[in-house]
Design an enzyme around this catalytic site. Structure first.
Site, PDB file in Angstrom:
ATOM      1  N   HIS A 218      -7.363  -4.121  10.378  1.00  0.00           N
ATOM      2  CA  HIS A 218      -7.285  -3.972   8.860  1.00  0.00           C
ATOM      3  C   HIS A 218      -5.767  -4.613   8.546  1.00  0.00           C
ATOM      4  O   HIS A 218      -4.748  -4.833   9.313  1.00  0.00           O
ATOM      5  CB  HIS A 218      -7.157  -2.405   8.525  1.00  0.00           C
ATOM      6  CG  HIS A 218      -6.073  -1.591   8.863  1.00  0.00           C
ATOM      7  ND1 HIS A 218      -6.152  -0.221   9.326  1.00  0.00           N
ATOM      8  CD2 HIS A 218      -4.515  -2.006   9.075  1.00  0.00           C
ATOM      9  CE1 HIS A 218      -4.845   0.374   9.346  1.00  0.00           C
ATOM     10  NE2 HIS A 218      -4.058  -0.570   9.092  1.00  0.00           N
TER      11      HIS A 218
ATOM     12  N   ASP B  78       0.993  -1.116   0.014  1.00  0.00           N
ATOM     13  CA  ASP B  78      -0.072  -0.086  -0.147  1.00  0.00           C
ATOM     14  C   ASP B  78       0.795   1.085   0.182  1.00  0.00           C
ATOM     15  O   ASP B  78       1.886   1.207   0.222  1.00  0.00           O
ATOM     16  CB  ASP B  78      -0.984  -0.103   1.378  1.00  0.00           C
ATOM     17  CG  ASP B  78      -0.099  -0.298   2.528  1.00  0.00           C
ATOM     18  OD1 ASP B  78       1.103  -0.563   2.662  1.00  0.00           O
ATOM     19  OD2 ASP B  78      -1.056  -0.455   3.619  1.00  0.00           O
TER      20      ASP B  78
ATOM     21  N   GLU C  96      -9.724  -1.626   5.218  1.00  0.00           N
ATOM     22  CA  GLU C  96     -10.385  -1.352   6.641  1.00  0.00           C
ATOM     23  C   GLU C  96     -11.601  -2.129   6.706  1.00  0.00           C
ATOM     24  O   GLU C  96     -12.016  -2.790   5.785  1.00  0.00           O
ATOM     25  CB  GLU C  96     -10.691   0.307   6.605  1.00  0.00           C
ATOM     26  CG  GLU C  96      -9.663   1.154   6.522  1.00  0.00           C
ATOM     27  CD  GLU C  96      -8.872   1.466   7.721  1.00  0.00           C
ATOM     28  OE1 GLU C  96      -8.897   0.365   8.573  1.00  0.00           O
ATOM     29  OE2 GLU C  96      -8.354   2.699   7.830  1.00  0.00           O
TER      30      GLU C  96
HETATM   31  C1  GLP Z   1      -0.869   0.894   8.528  1.00  0.00           C
HETATM   32  C2  GLP Z   1      -0.421  -0.015   7.523  1.00  0.00           C
HETATM   33  C3  GLP Z   1      -0.580  -1.461   7.597  1.00  0.00           C
HETATM   34  C4  GLP Z   1       0.183  -1.775   8.659  1.00  0.00           C
HETATM   35  C5  GLP Z   1      -0.437  -0.998  10.106  1.00  0.00           C
HETATM   36  C6  GLP Z   1       0.114  -1.325  11.268  1.00  0.00           C
HETATM   37  O1  GLP Z   1      -1.917   1.398   8.702  1.00  0.00           O
HETATM   38  N1  GLP Z   1      -1.016   0.459   6.138  1.00  0.00           N
HETATM   39  O2  GLP Z   1       0.170  -2.178   6.467  1.00  0.00           O
HETATM   40  O3  GLP Z   1       0.050  -3.337   9.193  1.00  0.00           O
HETATM   41  O4  GLP Z   1      -0.472   0.355   9.775  1.00  0.00           O
HETATM   42  O5  GLP Z   1       1.212  -0.654  11.583  1.00  0.00           O
HETATM   43  P1  GLP Z   1       2.343  -0.891  12.679  1.00  0.00           P
HETATM   44  O6  GLP Z   1       2.995  -1.941  12.155  1.00  0.00           O
HETATM   45  O7  GLP Z   1       3.385   0.321  12.595  1.00  0.00           O
HETATM   46  O8  GLP Z   1       1.773  -1.055  14.027  1.00  0.00           O
END
Ligand code: GLP
Length: 239
Positions: free
Chosen positions: A136, A66, A141
């Site tokens: 998500h 993404d 979402e």
């Molecule tokens: C973002 C990304 C996700 C990720 C999530 C959790 O929104 N788009 O791909 O898994 O955050 O992030 P983190 O690993 O920093 O908690």
């Protein structure tokens, strides 16, 4: 089938890398799906360490999940910047083998179609995933159909708040993103989801023990034949 691996926080990178290493050793020209966020960082550190110890990524191809819409590649919160800083610039993976959706494309609909076409031609051997506090995966979402393809999304308030810590002020957090769809994620041969910290405990519980339902996008993984979930003790606390 979901394999759950619970380790001490400091061992998450090594446990996750075990899975990646198997794929890399079996198939040096494998295709990896990559994720951003803090969760995969310990894995990327292990991947870099392995490179320094002689492992090559020369023949690997990657597809990222993404990207924010509207952030230039040079912005330190763009996922393009993140991947280059935390992995690509440290290993011998050729730039032309890497793919990230372009959040600055003038026509996002076209960009989604372009990325979807790339993904349907590719066969991802291993997809790395984190999980959002609301369950998500990538930027899919709650409510996203499990058959979705690459699309743009309006981020939920929870996701904007969760991600605000990386920006100077909350108004700077992009409200839209482009993401691989759940249907495309589920096509990967193997999936490796990493979750750490107590903020993920609820989402992890729902993913593993809750109903398989669009209210928790990560629960879609329960229908996949080969998923490994690497958790630290805090993320696993509610299981
Ligand atoms: C973002 C990304 C996700 C990720 C999530 C959790 O929104 N788009 O791909 O898994 O955050 O992030 P983190 O690993 O920093 O908690």
């Amino acid at each position: 089938m979901m394999k759950i691996v619970i380790v001490k926080a400091e061992d998450v990178g090594k446990a996750a890398f075990e899975e990646v290493k198997k794929v890399l050793c079996e198939k040096p020209d494998c295709t990896l799906g990559l994720a951003t966020g803090s969760s995969p960082l310990p894995l990327y550190r292990e991947m870099i360490r392995a490179y320094k110890d002689g492992l090559s990524y020369r023949n690997v191809t990657t597809y990222n999940l993404d990207e924010y819409v509207g952030l230039p590649k040079t912005h330190d919160q763009s996922y393009y910047y993140f991947m280059h800083k935390n992995l690509f610039s440290e290993i011998d993976l050729p730039e032309e083998n890497t793919h990230i959706p372009d959040g600055t494309a003038p026509d996002m609909e076209k960009e989604c179609a372009r990325y979807s076409a790339l993904l349907s031609a590719a066969k991802i051997d291993l997809q790395v995933l984190g999980i959002g506090g609301n369950g998500h995966i990538a930027f899919n979402e709650p409510g996203t159909p499990f058959t979705s393809k690459t699309h743009t999304v309006t981020l939920t308030e929870k996701t904007v708040l969760d991600n605000a810590r990386f920006f100077d002020k909350i108004e700077d957090v992009p409200r839209t993103a482009v993401t691989m769809g759940i249907g495309e994620i589920l096509k990967a041969k193997k999936i490796l989801l990493i979750a750490t910290g107590k903020n993920k405990a609820d989402a992890v519980y729902k993913m593993i023990k809750g109903p398989v339902d669009v209210s928790c996008p990560a629960s879609s993984l329960r229908d996949h034949p080969d998923v490994t979930v690497v958790l630290d003790e805090q993320a696993a606390a509610k299981l």
